[in-house]
Design a protein around this motif. Sequence first.
Motif, PDB file in Angstrom:
ATOM      1  N   TYR A 298       0.865  -1.193   0.074  1.00 26.33           N
ATOM      2  CA  TYR A 298      -0.107  -0.181  -0.108  1.00 26.33           C
ATOM      3  C   TYR A 298       0.773   1.104   0.135  1.00 26.33           C
ATOM      4  O   TYR A 298       0.431   2.370  -0.400  1.00 26.33           O
ATOM      5  CB  TYR A 298      -1.030  -0.029   1.103  1.00 26.33           C
ATOM      6  N   LEU A 299       1.988   1.235   0.686  1.00 23.59           N
ATOM      7  CA  LEU A 299       2.801   2.209   0.626  1.00 23.59           C
ATOM      8  C   LEU A 299       3.385   2.779  -0.868  1.00 23.59           C
ATOM      9  O   LEU A 299       3.504   3.574  -1.363  1.00 23.59           O
ATOM     10  CB  LEU A 299       4.203   2.015   1.617  1.00 23.59           C
ATOM     11  N   ARG A 300       3.923   1.357  -1.707  1.00 18.74           N
ATOM     12  CA  ARG A 300       4.155   1.805  -2.854  1.00 18.74           C
ATOM     13  C   ARG A 300       3.059   2.392  -4.003  1.00 18.74           C
ATOM     14  O   ARG A 300       3.207   3.010  -4.779  1.00 18.74           O
ATOM     15  CB  ARG A 300       4.456   0.216  -3.609  1.00 18.74           C
ATOM     16  N   GLU A 301       1.785   1.986  -3.360  1.00 15.43           N
ATOM     17  CA  GLU A 301       0.538   2.500  -3.919  1.00 15.43           C
ATOM     18  C   GLU A 301       0.146   3.902  -3.540  1.00 15.43           C
ATOM     19  O   GLU A 301      -1.087   4.394  -3.845  1.00 15.43           O
ATOM     20  CB  GLU A 301      -0.622   1.713  -3.884  1.00 15.43           C
ATOM     21  N   ASN A 302       1.341   4.553  -2.813  1.00 21.20           N
ATOM     22  CA  ASN A 302       0.940   5.842  -2.220  1.00 21.20           C
ATOM     23  C   ASN A 302      -0.321   5.922  -1.302  1.00 21.20           C
ATOM     24  O   ASN A 302      -1.100   6.881  -1.413  1.00 21.20           O
ATOM     25  CB  ASN A 302       0.709   6.859  -3.230  1.00 21.20           C
ATOM     26  N   ASN A 303      -0.433   4.902  -0.587  1.00 22.27           N
ATOM     27  CA  ASN A 303      -1.598   4.882   0.292  1.00 22.27           C
ATOM     28  C   ASN A 303      -1.081   4.579   1.802  1.00 22.27           C
ATOM     29  O   ASN A 303      -1.183   3.600   2.560  1.00 22.27           O
ATOM     30  CB  ASN A 303      -2.611   3.799  -0.217  1.00 22.27           C
ATOM     31  N   PRO A 304      -0.352   5.602   2.598  1.00 18.27           N
ATOM     32  CA  PRO A 304       0.219   5.145   3.732  1.00 18.27           C
ATOM     33  C   PRO A 304      -0.887   4.906   4.972  1.00 18.27           C
ATOM     34  O   PRO A 304      -0.716   4.279   5.513  1.00 18.27           O
ATOM     35  CB  PRO A 304       1.063   6.541   4.056  1.00 18.27           C
ATOM     36  N   GLU A 305      -1.992   5.538   4.654  1.00 16.55           N
ATOM     37  CA  GLU A 305      -3.096   5.363   5.605  1.00 16.55           C
ATOM     38  C   GLU A 305      -3.607   3.893   5.791  1.00 16.55           C
ATOM     39  O   GLU A 305      -3.659   3.337   6.872  1.00 16.55           O
ATOM     40  CB  GLU A 305      -4.375   6.242   5.369  1.00 16.55           C
ATOM     41  N   LYS A 306      -3.769   3.264   4.528  1.00 14.43           N
ATOM     42  CA  LYS A 306      -4.212   1.960   4.234  1.00 14.43           C
ATOM     43  C   LYS A 306      -2.934   0.861   4.713  1.00 14.43           C
ATOM     44  O   LYS A 306      -3.564   0.047   5.787  1.00 14.43           O
ATOM     45  CB  LYS A 306      -4.423   1.708   2.893  1.00 14.43           C
ATOM     46  N   ALA A 307      -1.823   1.406   4.725  1.00 13.23           N
ATOM     47  CA  ALA A 307      -0.864   0.601   5.012  1.00 13.23           C
ATOM     48  C   ALA A 307      -0.685   0.572   6.656  1.00 13.23           C
ATOM     49  O   ALA A 307      -0.471  -0.479   7.294  1.00 13.23           O
ATOM     50  CB  ALA A 307       0.717   1.025   4.668  1.00 13.23           C
TER      51      ALA A 307
ATOM     52  N   SER B 271       9.852   5.863   5.925  1.00 11.77           N
ATOM     53  CA  SER B 271      10.076   5.903   4.564  1.00 11.77           C
ATOM     54  C   SER B 271       9.435   6.899   3.706  1.00 11.77           C
ATOM     55  O   SER B 271       9.891   7.079   2.628  1.00 11.77           O
ATOM     56  CB  SER B 271       9.276   4.282   4.004  1.00 11.77           C
ATOM     57  N   TYR B 272       8.374   7.297   4.183  1.00 12.88           N
ATOM     58  CA  TYR B 272       7.981   8.339   3.608  1.00 12.88           C
ATOM     59  C   TYR B 272       8.156   9.902   4.088  1.00 12.88           C
ATOM     60  O   TYR B 272       7.584  10.892   4.174  1.00 12.88           O
ATOM     61  CB  TYR B 272       6.305   8.324   3.167  1.00 12.88           C
ATOM     62  N   SER B 273       9.286   9.769   4.949  1.00 11.34           N
ATOM     63  CA  SER B 273       9.969  10.954   5.685  1.00 11.34           C
ATOM     64  C   SER B 273       8.879  11.783   6.748  1.00 11.34           C
ATOM     65  O   SER B 273       9.264  13.010   6.735  1.00 11.34           O
ATOM     66  CB  SER B 273      10.373  11.945   4.202  1.00 11.34           C
ATOM     67  N   ASP B 274       7.937  10.986   7.016  1.00  9.84           N
ATOM     68  CA  ASP B 274       7.078  11.780   8.268  1.00  9.84           C
ATOM     69  C   ASP B 274       7.804  11.391   9.471  1.00  9.84           C
ATOM     70  O   ASP B 274       7.440  10.696  10.370  1.00  9.84           O
ATOM     71  CB  ASP B 274       5.749  11.214   8.067  1.00  9.84           C
ATOM     72  N   PHE B 275       8.777  12.044   9.832  1.00 12.58           N
ATOM     73  CA  PHE B 275       9.568  11.884  10.955  1.00 12.58           C
ATOM     74  C   PHE B 275       8.845  12.209  12.303  1.00 12.58           C
ATOM     75  O   PHE B 275       9.125  11.690  13.292  1.00 12.58           O
ATOM     76  CB  PHE B 275      10.800  12.714  11.059  1.00 12.58           C
ATOM     77  N   ASP B 276       8.115  13.364  12.432  1.00  6.70           N
ATOM     78  CA  ASP B 276       7.290  13.646  13.435  1.00  6.70           C
ATOM     79  C   ASP B 276       6.335  12.431  13.830  1.00  6.70           C
ATOM     80  O   ASP B 276       6.362  12.135  15.054  1.00  6.70           O
ATOM     81  CB  ASP B 276       6.349  14.875  13.267  1.00  6.70           C
ATOM     82  N   LYS B 277       5.544  11.815  12.931  1.00 12.59           N
ATOM     83  CA  LYS B 277       4.752  10.517  13.228  1.00 12.59           C
ATOM     84  C   LYS B 277       5.773   9.621  13.609  1.00 12.59           C
ATOM     85  O   LYS B 277       5.402   8.917  14.594  1.00 12.59           O
ATOM     86  CB  LYS B 277       3.963  10.048  11.878  1.00 12.59           C
ATOM     87  N   ALA B 278       7.011   9.169  12.929  1.00 13.30           N
ATOM     88  CA  ALA B 278       7.806   8.079  13.319  1.00 13.30           C
ATOM     89  C   ALA B 278       8.138   8.357  14.781  1.00 13.30           C
ATOM     90  O   ALA B 278       8.458   7.530  15.581  1.00 13.30           O
ATOM     91  CB  ALA B 278       9.020   8.173  12.429  1.00 13.30           C
ATOM     92  N   LYS B 279       8.533   9.726  15.321  1.00 17.46           N
ATOM     93  CA  LYS B 279       8.735   9.642  16.761  1.00 17.46           C
ATOM     94  C   LYS B 279       7.788   9.664  17.611  1.00 17.46           C
ATOM     95  O   LYS B 279       8.046   9.058  18.780  1.00 17.46           O
ATOM     96  CB  LYS B 279       9.479  11.363  16.696  1.00 17.46           C
ATOM     97  N   GLU B 280       6.674   9.851  17.117  1.00 17.39           N
ATOM     98  CA  GLU B 280       5.282   9.929  18.176  1.00 17.39           C
ATOM     99  C   GLU B 280       5.433   8.291  18.193  1.00 17.39           C
ATOM    100  O   GLU B 280       5.198   7.658  19.491  1.00 17.39           O
ATOM    101  CB  GLU B 280       4.332  10.397  17.255  1.00 17.39           C
TER     102      GLU B 280
ATOM    103  N   LYS C 205       7.655  -2.147  12.456  1.00 18.27           N
ATOM    104  CA  LYS C 205       7.386  -1.752  10.946  1.00 18.27           C
ATOM    105  C   LYS C 205       6.601  -0.378  10.484  1.00 18.27           C
ATOM    106  O   LYS C 205       7.009   0.432   9.731  1.00 18.27           O
ATOM    107  CB  LYS C 205       6.651  -2.985  10.406  1.00 18.27           C
ATOM    108  N   ARG C 206       5.547  -0.166  11.756  1.00 17.15           N
ATOM    109  CA  ARG C 206       4.895   1.127  11.484  1.00 17.15           C
ATOM    110  C   ARG C 206       5.834   2.336  11.555  1.00 17.15           C
ATOM    111  O   ARG C 206       5.781   3.634  10.897  1.00 17.15           O
ATOM    112  CB  ARG C 206       3.866   1.306  12.445  1.00 17.15           C
ATOM    113  N   ILE C 207       6.666   2.295  12.505  1.00 18.59           N
ATOM    114  CA  ILE C 207       7.873   3.343  12.361  1.00 18.59           C
ATOM    115  C   ILE C 207       8.571   3.415  11.070  1.00 18.59           C
ATOM    116  O   ILE C 207       8.914   4.441  10.817  1.00 18.59           O
ATOM    117  CB  ILE C 207       8.696   3.202  13.735  1.00 18.59           C
ATOM    118  N   LYS C 208       8.957   2.306  10.652  1.00 19.28           N
ATOM    119  CA  LYS C 208       9.953   2.235   9.482  1.00 19.28           C
ATOM    120  C   LYS C 208       9.097   2.608   8.274  1.00 19.28           C
ATOM    121  O   LYS C 208       9.575   3.500   7.356  1.00 19.28           O
ATOM    122  CB  LYS C 208      10.409   0.764   8.979  1.00 19.28           C
ATOM    123  N   LEU C 209       7.930   2.487   8.234  1.00 16.40           N
ATOM    124  CA  LEU C 209       7.018   3.021   7.142  1.00 16.40           C
ATOM    125  C   LEU C 209       7.052   4.445   7.273  1.00 16.40           C
ATOM    126  O   LEU C 209       6.919   5.312   6.203  1.00 16.40           O
ATOM    127  CB  LEU C 209       5.286   2.538   7.384  1.00 16.40           C
ATOM    128  N   ALA C 210       6.620   4.981   8.449  1.00 11.54           N
ATOM    129  CA  ALA C 210       6.498   6.537   8.689  1.00 11.54           C
ATOM    130  C   ALA C 210       8.061   7.174   8.104  1.00 11.54           C
ATOM    131  O   ALA C 210       7.979   8.245   7.432  1.00 11.54           O
ATOM    132  CB  ALA C 210       6.020   7.086   9.915  1.00 11.54           C
TER     133      ALA C 210
END
Length: 760
Positions: free
Chosen positions: A135-144, A177-186, A170-175
């Motif tokens: 889903y991330l490859r399909e530009n759908n991070p919410e679904k991922a 991977s699309y450079s949403d570092f704030d979400k990853a830190k959360e 894996k959820r951290i790594k997904l965030a």
Amino acid sequence: MKIRMKVKHLVLTVAAMVVLVFLLSVVVLPQIELYVAEKKLANGEAEGKAQLMEAIDSTILPSQRWEKIQEYMIDGDITNRFDLYVGPSMWHGGTRVEGTRFTWKEKLPYLQDYVENGPINGYLATVAQEIASYYLRENNPEKAEEVLLNTADRFAPSQHLGFWNELMIKRIKLAMSYSDFDKAKEYIEEMNNSTTSDDYYVRAEVTTLKAEIIVREGRLEEGYEELMDAMEEYESHWAQEREEWAEEDIDLPINDKIENTIVYEQMESLKRRLERELSNGSQSIVNVSGQVIREDGRPIENAGVFLREENLVNRSIGDDEPYQVLTDENGMFEIEGVVPGSYQVFIGLMFEDIDGYTWPVDRDDWIVIDGSEDIKYSVTLQPLIEIKRPINNQNITDHDVHFAWEEVEGADYYNLNLGLQYESGGGVSVGFKEYISGNETKVPVEEIYNKRVGILMGDEEDYKYAHSVLGFMNPHNQISWSVEAYTKDGKLITRSNGYRLQEKTIGNLPFFNLKGRELTEADQLLLDGKVEQALEMYIEKYEENPDDIHSLQMIPRLIGIKGDGTFDSRQKLALPYTKELAERTGSPDYIYDVADYYYSRNSWDSYNRWYERYMDSVNRPDLSSYNQGNRASALLKQGKVEDSIPLFKEAMKKDNSHRFVGNWLAAELYIGSSFENVLKIAEEYPDRSYIGYREQRTDWVQIISHMEKERQEVPEYQQQLRKVLEMYFQGVDRDIDEWLSSTEEETMKDFVMALKRVDN
């Protein structure tokens, strides 16, 4: 005759028939359909895939449904996201039969059903992570993220904490991977709050990710401090746990070393990268972007792009690669937050992406990032060269073999390679002819026979490979060939060997058989594994008839079995026969072997004579990078230090592995060049020759830097260095060993020990 049947018997018969029909339609027939589908898949028949999906969708048992999804859509399919991984220093993968692998469109409904309703086990966590990546490859991070969270809910943390943690990481790594570092830190904060010190492995994983985020935000020093704290905590808990195990008499696992754990290896890798850059005063990170396309401009979508640092390029690609992205619909990619260093690009492809194409990348193709600017790097797949002759298992009995292939636009010369497919299985390939000016060449069969592909030493364990020593002289071996096209400056344009999977791309098969000779009695003994008897017979036949070139060729290939198992003893035993072969055949290979023998023994007059003969025998306009570095080393060891330096410089420019840079540094230090200038050479030409050749990397920059500091503290340092370098140049190993055991200059010792590895 009348047959009477009671009504109740008739009812029972009908009922039995109904049950039988039910069993046939619901149990037996689905099992037969499943068996047929699996058989077809095993045979590589593409229609087996559709039949398997029909069987899974039919009335087979629910447990079977999950088993077959696991077997055909998860095992060996999800775990290898690409059919093939291609890079400068290594290719791996490439085992599936075209058309038998399930596409994401085909398997997604089954995998979604699996994560929602399938058994709770390790497969469940794996499938959820791969669907999220899809889903991330399909530009759908919410679904991922939704898939990960819903699957995590199926795992009770009290019973399946490991799998639950895996999904949250894996959820951290997904965030990330699309450079949403704030979400990853959360997410990192959430995990830290939900874990205890007993979960030290997971906490180390999470903190390492946090350090990577800080680094990718450009704060290298802060990221380094975070990482060091994480390593210290991990090491402490690791040691404490083992102390507790010892008190409880719990046996330690095999190879129980902290450095063998994946997370510690990842921390060490990041630590090395950061220390290297911080020592250079760097605080910069860059982005690496580019495109993956075919020669005609068609982009390759969803190709994997992996940026791999030096210590990773010889390992198989895994999910834990720190820098990895997928190309978009235009084949474009961008990797953000790359720490300065030396990297190679690898790509992950499906067979259909590379069918009929190749990536003509040099083994020593490196991206050197100094942090000053973003990097552009693209990959272009080139069409494979079509071969013309010999082809399709042609039997050749003539005295010559005529090779021909299609002309490649822009090619200045071609190199020809030969391969062997052994009758007993396996094979080998070797370079054969270089600098062919046109798109065809005629080669005497004897020249092919001369090409050695192996030797035996003194180890009887090697006798099982004795059949390979006969090489191209075995008429039962199938021979393959390939050709490569180069520009005049040595840049590879394309090649003929590669993946050809469809009828339109398969073309002519590059196989032929040399049928112009019969096996001798000694040959047959060798193939039967009677190596010692074969060698004695070859020697006997040659002594009876000095014109028996075949026996003469075989003796040096086998003579090593009479030695002590070392290459040195084998060289001594083979020398008289190798000399005779060099005289009789004029083969550059034999002439070089003789020159190399004298090189290894510092017999410089003999070496120089044979080296000149070698240069006269080869068909090339200049020296290869290896031979040039080797020649420079020979001059160095003959005391012609200043003459060696220009050759070293030329060799380094040709050879990105910089195999002989250590000898160049030694030459510069010997003639009195400043440590500052020598350090610049080490920085410009980092030694990468350990990749594919040696296990240990020599960091000449670090050694020279430390030597400069050591020099300032030790009187007459230069004189001592010059003296030990003279020992090294002269090959006086005994004196060097005595010096190594007595000197107090530890960094100078490291330098000399590293020099001793240069020629190995």
